[in-house]
Motif scaffolding. Structure first.
Motif, PDB file in Angstrom:
ATOM      1  N   MET A 153      61.090  30.157  33.881  1.00 50.54           N
ATOM      2  CA  MET A 153      60.965  29.881  35.322  1.00 50.54           C
ATOM      3  C   MET A 153      62.363  29.814  35.951  1.00 50.54           C
ATOM      4  O   MET A 153      63.286  29.239  35.386  1.00 50.54           O
ATOM      5  CB  MET A 153      60.244  28.551  35.548  1.00 50.54           C
ATOM      6  N   ILE A 154      62.480  30.384  37.136  1.00 48.28           N
ATOM      7  CA  ILE A 154      63.754  30.383  37.846  1.00 48.28           C
ATOM      8  C   ILE A 154      63.753  29.251  38.868  1.00 48.28           C
ATOM      9  O   ILE A 154      62.851  29.155  39.696  1.00 48.28           O
ATOM     10  CB  ILE A 154      63.986  31.739  38.541  1.00 48.28           C
ATOM     11  N   GLY A 155      64.768  28.399  38.825  1.00 45.37           N
ATOM     12  CA  GLY A 155      64.847  27.282  39.752  1.00 45.37           C
ATOM     13  C   GLY A 155      65.970  27.405  40.759  1.00 45.37           C
ATOM     14  O   GLY A 155      65.982  26.710  41.777  1.00 45.37           O
ATOM     15  N   LYS A 156      66.916  28.331  40.494  1.00 45.63           N
ATOM     16  CA  LYS A 156      68.061  28.480  41.387  1.00 45.63           C
ATOM     17  C   LYS A 156      68.696  29.847  41.147  1.00 45.63           C
ATOM     18  O   LYS A 156      68.755  30.305  40.009  1.00 45.63           O
ATOM     19  CB  LYS A 156      69.073  27.364  41.103  1.00 45.63           C
ATOM     20  N   LEU A 157      69.136  30.475  42.217  1.00 42.17           N
ATOM     21  CA  LEU A 157      69.820  31.751  42.105  1.00 42.17           C
ATOM     22  C   LEU A 157      71.145  31.690  42.851  1.00 42.17           C
ATOM     23  O   LEU A 157      71.213  31.179  43.976  1.00 42.17           O
ATOM     24  CB  LEU A 157      68.977  32.881  42.706  1.00 42.17           C
ATOM     25  N   LYS A 158      72.172  32.213  42.230  1.00 43.98           N
ATOM     26  CA  LYS A 158      73.484  32.292  42.856  1.00 43.98           C
ATOM     27  C   LYS A 158      73.986  33.710  42.669  1.00 43.98           C
ATOM     28  O   LYS A 158      74.161  34.174  41.537  1.00 43.98           O
ATOM     29  CB  LYS A 158      74.436  31.289  42.195  1.00 43.98           C
TER      30      LYS A 158
END
Length: 204
Positions: free
Chosen positions: A1-6
């Motif tokens: 699961m992805i919780g943050k993208l930079k």
């Protein structure tokens, strides 16, 4: 699961953007408010992500704050509220405005979001009213707002809030002002004194 993208903004579209993270482009759905606040294409961006996994798709929804992401997830626990409606609400009202509207049972405020009618707004208020304190941040006036929403305040307080609303202030502004007036005047103050102090508070 992805919780943050930079990463780097590759595209900005009507309802989503593409974030390039080390050569991989992630499609992130977002509200018009989030999309409108983004820097330009080629600029760095950091988004808090809510990942939704369905049988036919995996979707990423992006937010500029954790509070927006938390409200987006919480709203979808309400019957009849899906990602589209939740995104519309967090895109129309700030996290504090959502919490205040629920506490005050301000159906009209919630209905400002596109696609949300009176019945859905009422369900949101009913099903989330006890969860607002967890998501209200540092709102010291929340207890009074909840009492106002439940009709559990004194007549003087109720009259004072109504008076400020009649003068054109929002229910939330009025509640905040009267809460400050109460701290100064005490719980036994009459409505006239609360109104006077409330107006003084608003004018600061």
């Amino acid at each position: 699961m992805i919780g943050k993208l930079k990463g780097i903004i590759d595209e900005i579209n009507v309802d989503h953007l593409i974030v390039d993270v080390h050569g991989v482009g992630y499609i992130v759905f977002a509200s018009p408010r989030v999309l409108g606040s983004l820097p330009g294409i080629g600029e760095a961006v950091t988004l808090f992500i809510e990942t939704q996994v369905r049988e036919d798709a995996i979707k990423l929804f992006g937010f500029t704050t954790k509070a927006e992401k938390q409200w987006f997830a919480l709203l979808q626990t309400v019957q009849g509220v899906g990602a589209k409606v939740a995104l519309a609400l967090v895109g129309t009202l700030s996290p504090s405005e959502i919490g205040n509207a629920i506490a005050l049972k301000d159906i009209a405020m919630i209905c400002r979001a596109p696609g949300i009618g009176k019945k859905v707004a009422e369900r949101i208020v009913t099903e989330l009213k006890n969860k607002v304190p967890e998501f209200a941040g540092n709102d010291n006036n929340l207890a009074l707002k909840q009492d106002l929403g439940e009709g559990a305040t004194s007549q003087a307080i109720s009259d004072a809030v109504s008076a400020l609303e009649n003068l054109g202030y929002s229910r939330d502004q009025a509640a905040n002002a009267i809460a400050s007036a109460l701290r100064e005047a005490g719980n036994d103050a009459d409505s006239a004194k609360l109104i006077r102090l409330g107006l003084k508070e608003i004018s600061r």
